[in-house]
Motif scaffolding. Structure first.
Motif, short mmCIF file in Angstrom:
data_model
loop_
_atom_site.label_atom_id
_atom_site.label_comp_id
_atom_site.label_asym_id
_atom_site.label_seq_id
_atom_site.Cartn_x
_atom_site.Cartn_y
_atom_site.Cartn_z
N THR A 269 0.81 -1.21 0.00
CA THR A 269 0.00 0.00 0.00
C THR A 269 0.85 1.27 0.00
N VAL A 270 0.54 2.20 -0.91
CA VAL A 270 1.05 3.57 -0.86
C VAL A 270 -0.12 4.50 -1.13
N TYR A 271 -0.06 5.71 -0.57
CA TYR A 271 -1.15 6.66 -0.78
C TYR A 271 -0.66 8.09 -0.59
N GLU A 272 -1.40 9.02 -1.17
CA GLU A 272 -1.13 10.44 -1.01
C GLU A 272 -2.44 11.21 -0.94
N TRP A 273 -2.47 12.19 -0.06
CA TRP A 273 -3.54 13.18 -0.04
C TRP A 273 -2.97 14.44 -0.67
N SER A 274 -3.66 14.98 -1.65
CA SER A 274 -3.19 16.19 -2.32
C SER A 274 -4.31 17.20 -2.43
N LEU A 275 -3.94 18.43 -2.79
CA LEU A 275 -4.93 19.48 -2.94
C LEU A 275 -5.77 19.21 -4.18
N ALA A 276 -7.07 19.13 -4.02
CA ALA A 276 -7.96 18.91 -5.16
C ALA A 276 -7.99 20.15 -6.04
N ASP A 277 -8.08 19.94 -7.35
CA ASP A 277 -8.19 21.06 -8.31
C ASP A 277 -7.07 22.07 -8.12
N ASP A 278 -5.85 21.58 -7.95
CA ASP A 278 -4.69 22.45 -7.78
C ASP A 278 -3.64 22.07 -8.81
N GLY A 279 -3.18 23.05 -9.58
CA GLY A 279 -2.26 22.75 -10.68
C GLY A 279 -0.80 22.82 -10.31
N ARG A 280 -0.48 23.13 -9.05
CA ARG A 280 0.93 23.24 -8.68
C ARG A 280 1.62 21.87 -8.71
N ARG A 281 2.90 21.88 -9.04
CA ARG A 281 3.66 20.62 -9.07
C ARG A 281 3.76 20.02 -7.67
N GLN A 282 3.93 20.87 -6.70
CA GLN A 282 4.10 20.40 -5.32
C GLN A 282 2.79 20.63 -4.56
N ASN A 283 1.84 19.72 -4.68
CA ASN A 283 0.56 19.93 -4.01
C ASN A 283 0.18 18.78 -3.08
N THR A 284 1.12 17.88 -2.81
CA THR A 284 0.86 16.79 -1.87
C THR A 284 0.97 17.32 -0.44
#
Length: 424
Positions: A269-284
């Motif tokens: 298992t691997v997972y990430e929560w990221s910013l929804a509807d965000d175009g930045r490269r670093q949004n995790t």
């Protein structure tokens, strides 16, 4: 003439008093949430043996190759590093304490980490993480529990609608080795079309190419051999059980076959929560997964585990605004800076603190009206007035600024009356 002011080191920043409320809110909320799932706090050193990270995170990862603060300890010649993450340190600490012999262990941690990378919004060279690790079992229940725990934390913080969850399964070591051979062959065929970073990773770490941010490389990677095709029955069962538990808990997720995480120790298992509807490269904002072989790589006994870390700066960036907390409960105002008045002020301030009140004790004398205005500007709800009349009459006046209600009382009862007016 003064010399130029020395600034903070690039990529490091100060957290000022007016900013600290959001930090404390996140820390307190997370600690309460983690505790409700049986996690206890652990603290590890900022400095570790360099080998701890180079061996476990991976020599070919960006963290080790480009970002880690490493140096020689001049006192003894040891090769050491500032911790770039805390999972490896946590596993080392639990092994050293013999915790692998006591069944499942759940711990959480918080504090600064260090990576020498290009500073940008939400990304600093000294950054802060909160994380949790569960060791002692390979049961997928733990994987799912941590994700569900995070979903609960986002809900309490009021940021759940701003985040999206991606999950994947990396299989076991043998399955990844088979996939790696196919990936290497595939990317070699497309070598000339790949960006420079991807070309360097073809032999060293082709799995990381799938996580590229380069649009051309991503287009090529979209048709690369899939790891899912290599997964055996056990890995598939693990993945399905995690997804079933998330679905049962009403945690929405997206299956992302290109999600690999940036560190070499992950499996299954691997997972990430990221910013929804965000175009930045670093949004995790948060990432984690399972690392069943990490303890053995460090030199310990088998101690399977899983965990995650969230970036505090990034979560704080999206927290709903809150009204700033008052600097104190009471403001002690006095017109006279003489010995008698200051002795009364000191005594009242300490009596109030004994009753659990935070006190801003005015220093010096001055106009009472200006002091009351200052207290109001600071958001302090109560003023204890020690004026000339009060000193002469051996009493004090307690005034509640919200409605102007005030009461005169003996000095000995100042704290009692203040507490009563605040609580009314």
């Amino acid at each position: 003439m003064n010399s130029a002011l020395i600034s903070a080191v690039r990529g490091m920043r100060d957290i000022l008093p007016e900013q600290i409320g959001a930090w404390q809110r996140l820390e307190k909320t997370a600690a309460t949430c983690f505790h409700s799932y049986g996690y206890r706090e652990l603290r590890t050193p900022l400095v570790e043996q360099l080998e701890l990270f180079t061996r476990q995170i991976g020599e070919t990862t960006d963290v080790v190759q480009k970002e880690m603060y490493r140096f020689t300890d001049a006192a003894n010649g040891e090769q050491v590093a500032l911790r770039p993450e805390a999972t490896v340190s946590t596993v080392r600490a639990l092994l050293a304490a013999g915790k692998q012999r006591g069944g499942t262990v759940r711990v959480w941690y918080g504090g600064p980490m260090f990576r020498h990378e290009r500073p940008q919004k939400g990304r600093y060279r000294q950054f802060h993480q909160l994380g949790a690790e569960a060791l002692g079992s390979s049961d997928p229940t733990l994987d799912a529990e941590q994700i569900i725990m995070l979903a609960r934390l986002w809900q309490v913080l009021g940021v759940h609608d701003k985040l999206r969850l991606d999950i994947n399964n990396l299989g076991n070591r043998r399955e990844r080795a088979c996939h790696r051979e196919k990936l290497t062959a595939y990317f070699q065929k497309h070598r000339e079309a790949l960006d420079e970073d991807a070309r360097q990773r073809i032999e060293s770490n082709p799995l990381r190419i799938l996580d590229s941010k380069n649009p051309v490389t991503l287009e090529i990677a979209a048709n690369a051999p899939a790891l899912a095709d290599e997964l055996g029955a056990d890995s598939q069962r693990h993945a399905e059980q995690v997804k079933e538990k998330l679905t049962a808990a009403n945690v929405a997720f997206n299956e992302n076959a290109h999600l690999v995480r940036g560190l070499d120790y992950y499996n299954l298992t691997v997972y990430e929560w990221s910013l929804a509807d965000d175009g930045r490269r670093q949004n995790t904002v948060c990432g984690g997964g399972r690392y069943d072989g990490l303890a053995e790589n460090i030199g310990g006994d088998a101690f399977p585990g899983c965990g995650f870390a969230l970036g505090m700066e990034r979560i704080i960036d999206i927290l709903p605004p809150e009204a700033p907390a008052a600097l104190a409960d009471c403001f002690v105002a006095l017109t006279d800076s003489g010995t008698a008045a200051t002795a009364v002020a000191d005594r009242i301030a300490e009596d109030c603190r004994d009753r659990g009140l935070a006190v801003w004790r005015h220093v010096g004398g001055g106009n009472i009206g200006k002091q009351i205005k200052k207290a109001d500007t600071m958001g302090i709800p109560l003023v204890i007035i020690i004026g000339a009349d009060e000193i002469e009459g051996d009493y004090i006046t307690v005034k509640r600024l919200l409605d102007g209600k005030q009461q005169q009382t003996a000095v000995n009862d100042a704290a009692i009356v203040s507490r009563r007016l605040l609580d009314a």
